[in-house]
Design a protein around this motif. Structure first.
Motif, PDB file in Angstrom:
ATOM      1  N   GLU A   1      36.689 101.808  17.666  1.00 23.67           N
ATOM      2  CA  GLU A   1      37.095 102.754  17.274  1.00 23.67           C
ATOM      3  C   GLU A   1      37.245 104.170  18.181  1.00 23.67           C
ATOM      4  O   GLU A   1      38.067 104.820  18.589  1.00 23.67           O
ATOM      5  N   CYS A   2      35.715 104.035  18.717  1.00 21.99           N
ATOM      6  CA  CYS A   2      35.357 105.350  19.486  1.00 21.99           C
ATOM      7  C   CYS A   2      36.096 104.823  21.034  1.00 21.99           C
ATOM      8  O   CYS A   2      36.772 105.078  22.164  1.00 21.99           O
ATOM      9  N   PHE A   3      34.973 104.204  21.477  1.00 26.57           N
ATOM     10  CA  PHE A   3      34.796 103.357  22.958  1.00 26.57           C
ATOM     11  C   PHE A   3      34.874 101.836  22.762  1.00 26.57           C
ATOM     12  O   PHE A   3      34.230 101.014  22.275  1.00 26.57           O
ATOM     13  N   SER A   4      36.050 101.242  23.310  1.00 30.85           N
ATOM     14  CA  SER A   4      36.241  99.673  23.601  1.00 30.85           C
ATOM     15  C   SER A   4      35.884  98.939  25.148  1.00 30.85           C
ATOM     16  O   SER A   4      36.538  99.757  26.398  1.00 30.85           O
ATOM     17  N   PHE A   5      34.061  98.523  25.412  1.00 28.45           N
ATOM     18  CA  PHE A   5      34.667  97.810  26.831  1.00 28.45           C
ATOM     19  C   PHE A   5      35.536  96.845  26.888  1.00 28.45           C
ATOM     20  O   PHE A   5      36.058  96.805  27.429  1.00 28.45           O
ATOM     21  N   SER A   6      35.611  96.035  25.961  1.00 32.39           N
ATOM     22  CA  SER A   6      36.531  95.053  26.187  1.00 32.39           C
ATOM     23  C   SER A   6      38.319  95.770  25.868  1.00 32.39           C
ATOM     24  O   SER A   6      39.084  94.710  26.980  1.00 32.39           O
ATOM     25  N   GLY A   7      38.600  96.535  25.463  1.00 26.49           N
ATOM     26  CA  GLY A   7      39.681  97.296  25.562  1.00 26.49           C
ATOM     27  C   GLY A   7      39.793  97.851  26.918  1.00 26.49           C
ATOM     28  O   GLY A   7      40.439  98.081  28.033  1.00 26.49           O
TER      29      GLY A   7
END
Length: 263
Positions: free
Chosen positions: A3-9
């Protein structure tokens, strides 16, 4: 984390940039007009002097994720095609079919739409079943075939005696398409020679969240795998168990498993 920071995204966005930089473009093909759409990375500029290469992914995230480490090595020598199988990535259907035969028919439809008449095919894991079906149904299209880690000859006893010991296909699917960090750890133990078990749970959950967004219908994707036959004689009713297809493709067929190859 998602929801805040996604390494995978973030990695997913990087992969899209990377594929585009290597000379591929993202396309979607409406195959039947009844709600069957398949996404595929195709060459921005087709080079008629190069052979074609189709990379068919297995269970997990999209084809883009699974073939990233290989595309850069193939792109100089081949016109590379990387489809998302139905219910993975941006591919989906409203039809009830869930078999590898239907997946193969859709892949063939994309290739025909792109003007591809012949291609070499590499299928990994579940993608190996689809690749084999593609060769069986469209032999004029497949000139070379590589099956990588695909149990097309698998029988029930192999699941009981092999390194991937599960009691049923449903249990296998729960590991191959993990929905919890605990199942992800089981998958890591199976697929890595030297598994790293110190990955933080939040990272694994982030990967699950992002990868499952790439599985457009998780229950349908699970059903695709669970409906695979456990005997090759059932895999292709039109192909006898005496392997006529394998004999026909024998100069080009490679079965790769656990670091060994058979031709």
């Amino acid at each position: 984390m998602a929801e805040c920071f996604s390494f995978s995204g973030t990695y997913d966005r990087w992969l899209r940039f990377s594929y585009s930089w290597m000379g591929l473009k993202s396309t979607t093909t409406d195959l039947s007009g009844d709600g069957t759409v398949m996404h595929c990375w195709v060459p921005k500029t087709y080079k008629p002097n190069k052979p074609n290469l189709l990379l068919v992914h297995g269970l997990g995230a999209s084809g883009m994720w699974q073939w990233n480490a290989f595309v850069s090595r193939f792109i100089e020598r081949f016109n590379v095609y990387v489809p998302d199988l139905l219910f993975f990535g941006d591919s989906y259907t409203n039809r009830p079919e869930r078999t590898e035969q239907f997946q193969a028919q859709c892949v063939a439809g994309v290739l025909k739409a792109e003007g591809v008449k012949k291609t070499a095919v590499v299928g990994a894991s579940y993608g190996g079943f689809v690749a084999y079906s593609l060769a069986a149904q469209f032999p004029e299209m497949v000139e070379k075939l590589v099956l990588w880690g695909a149990g097309v000859c698998m029988e029930e006893k192999d699941m009981e005696d092999g390194m991937f010991q599960v009691k049923s296909m449903d249990e296998a699917v729960s590991i191959m398409l993990p929905q919890t960090p605990e199942k992800m750890k089981e998958l890591i133990k199976v697929v890595f020679y030297k598994p790293v078990m110190t990955i933080p749970t939040c990272f694994m959950q982030d990967f699950i969240d992002v990868s499952q967004r790439k599985v457009t219908n998780l229950s349908a994707a699970r059903l695709c795998f669970s409906t695979l036959p456990t005997n090759l004689s059932l895999l292709m009713p039109s192909v006898q168990f005496s392997f006529p297809l394998l004999a026909k493709l024998s100069p080009f067929l490679f079965l790769i498993h656990n670091g060994s190859s058979y031709s």
